[in-house]
Design an enzyme around this catalytic site. Structure first.
Site, PDB file in Angstrom:
ATOM      1  N   ASP A  89       0.827  -1.277   0.001  1.00 48.53           N
ATOM      2  CA  ASP A  89      -0.216   0.139  -0.004  1.00 48.53           C
ATOM      3  C   ASP A  89       1.028   1.435   0.560  1.00 48.53           C
ATOM      4  O   ASP A  89       1.857   1.577  -0.798  1.00 48.53           O
ATOM      5  CB  ASP A  89      -1.387  -0.216   1.355  1.00 48.53           C
ATOM      6  CG  ASP A  89      -1.879   0.809   1.547  1.00 48.53           C
ATOM      7  OD1 ASP A  89      -2.515   1.233   0.359  1.00 48.53           O
ATOM      8  OD2 ASP A  89      -1.455   2.097   1.864  1.00 48.53           O
TER       9      ASP A  89
ATOM     10  N   HIS B 105      -7.331  -6.705  -0.942  1.00 53.18           N
ATOM     11  CA  HIS B 105      -6.144  -4.920  -0.943  1.00 53.18           C
ATOM     12  C   HIS B 105      -5.426  -5.912   0.272  1.00 53.18           C
ATOM     13  O   HIS B 105      -4.327  -5.271   0.322  1.00 53.18           O
ATOM     14  CB  HIS B 105      -6.984  -3.930  -0.094  1.00 53.18           C
ATOM     15  CG  HIS B 105      -5.360  -3.391   0.040  1.00 53.18           C
ATOM     16  ND1 HIS B 105      -5.147  -2.827  -1.041  1.00 53.18           N
ATOM     17  CD2 HIS B 105      -5.322  -2.545   1.057  1.00 53.18           C
ATOM     18  CE1 HIS B 105      -4.246  -1.475  -1.196  1.00 53.18           C
ATOM     19  NE2 HIS B 105      -3.945  -1.631   0.498  1.00 53.18           N
TER      20      HIS B 105
END
Length: 276
Positions: A74, A256
């Site tokens: 991320d 994610h």
């Protein structure tokens, strides 16, 4: 060096650390600037890409290393990509999760995102309405993180409004948790102590970073592995190899939170690639 994302913590790498140590690596896992018990400067500009990559270089200097293998997820991945541009001699190899290399746009990033995604996009909201989301997330830390760290989400269209605020205010989480209540408590306790402003300040430097990178060679020359989650809302890059020519790409059947959703598979991909 394992670099976490937002809103996360060094604890995000808890599954990978023992296996990397067993494989013989010295593993450095910082809470990055603005997170956990690390420094949280008040000035927004203290979170630009010069400062964030400088922290990683500082850790290398502290431990006496010329370079290292950097692993990012991320925002941590964004920091690692930027490190390879600003300090290429310090980066031996790269393994990034979820976020592919982001090519510099013709106009500043927030202006670009506002044009494409609108003013409710959370990147835009964090910049255009400073302090608003920070306060709501601080007031609802446990509910926000419980609602955010999920998998197997139902395929529903996005609700109107700012996604992160909606998550902070939603009383019922969707999908399934990616971690136990005990693990979640580590994140909750950390953000209840630190607040969210430091991490959100990373977003508030996107346009400053855009300026900093204006005259920097955009090609990442280090060998790299990109690991996607097939169900991540972040799209896979169609131009990744243009900017990272020495890249290999893998995908996992997850969302994610790659290294926490599929920890054993993520660790195996990392170790297999490093052994080549």
């Amino acid at each position: 060096m394992l670099c976490h994302g937002w809103p996360e913590h060094a604890y995000s790498w808890r599954h990978q650390i023992p296996a990397l140590v067993d494989a013989g690596y010295h593993v450095i896992v910082p809470n990055q600037r603005g997170f956990g018990n690390s420094s949280r400067p008040e000035a927004v500009t203290a979170y630009d890409i010069t400062c964030l990559t400088g922290d990683l270089v500082g850790l290398l200097d502290h431990y006496g290393y010329d370079d290292a293998i950097f692993v990012g997820h991320d925002w941590g991945a964004n920091n690692v990509w930027s490190l390879a541009l600003l300090h290429p001699s310090r980066v031996k190899k790269i393994i990034n999760l979820a976020l592919p290399y982001q090519a510099r746009t013709d106009v500043p990033w927030i202006e670009f995102m506002e044009t494409v995604f609108g003013s409710d996009n959370y990147f835009v909201h964090f910049n255009r309405q400073p302090g608003v989301a920070d306060a709501i997330l601080d007031q609802n830390a446990e509910q926000f993180l419980r609602n955010l760290f999920r998998k197997n989400l139902p395929p529903v269209p996005p609700a109107p409004g700012m996604m992160m605020i909606n998550l902070a205010e939603a009383e019922t989480p969707l999908g399934d948790p990616i971690m136990s209540d005990e693990a979640l408590a580590v994140f909750v306790n950390s953000f209840e102590n630190s607040g969210f402003a430091g991490g959100i300040n990373w977003y508030r430097n996107l346009d400053r970073n855009w300026t900093i990178l204006a005259d920097v060679d955009p090609i990442v020359k280090a060998p790299a592995l990109m690991i996607y989650g097939d169900h991540d809302m972040i799209p896979k890059s169609e131009t990744l190899s243009d900017f990272v020519p020495n890249i290999e790409v893998e995908s996992l059947h997850c969302g994610h939170w790659v290294q926490q959703e599929m920890p054993e598979e993520t660790t195996a991909l990392i170790l297999n690639w490093l052994s080549k």
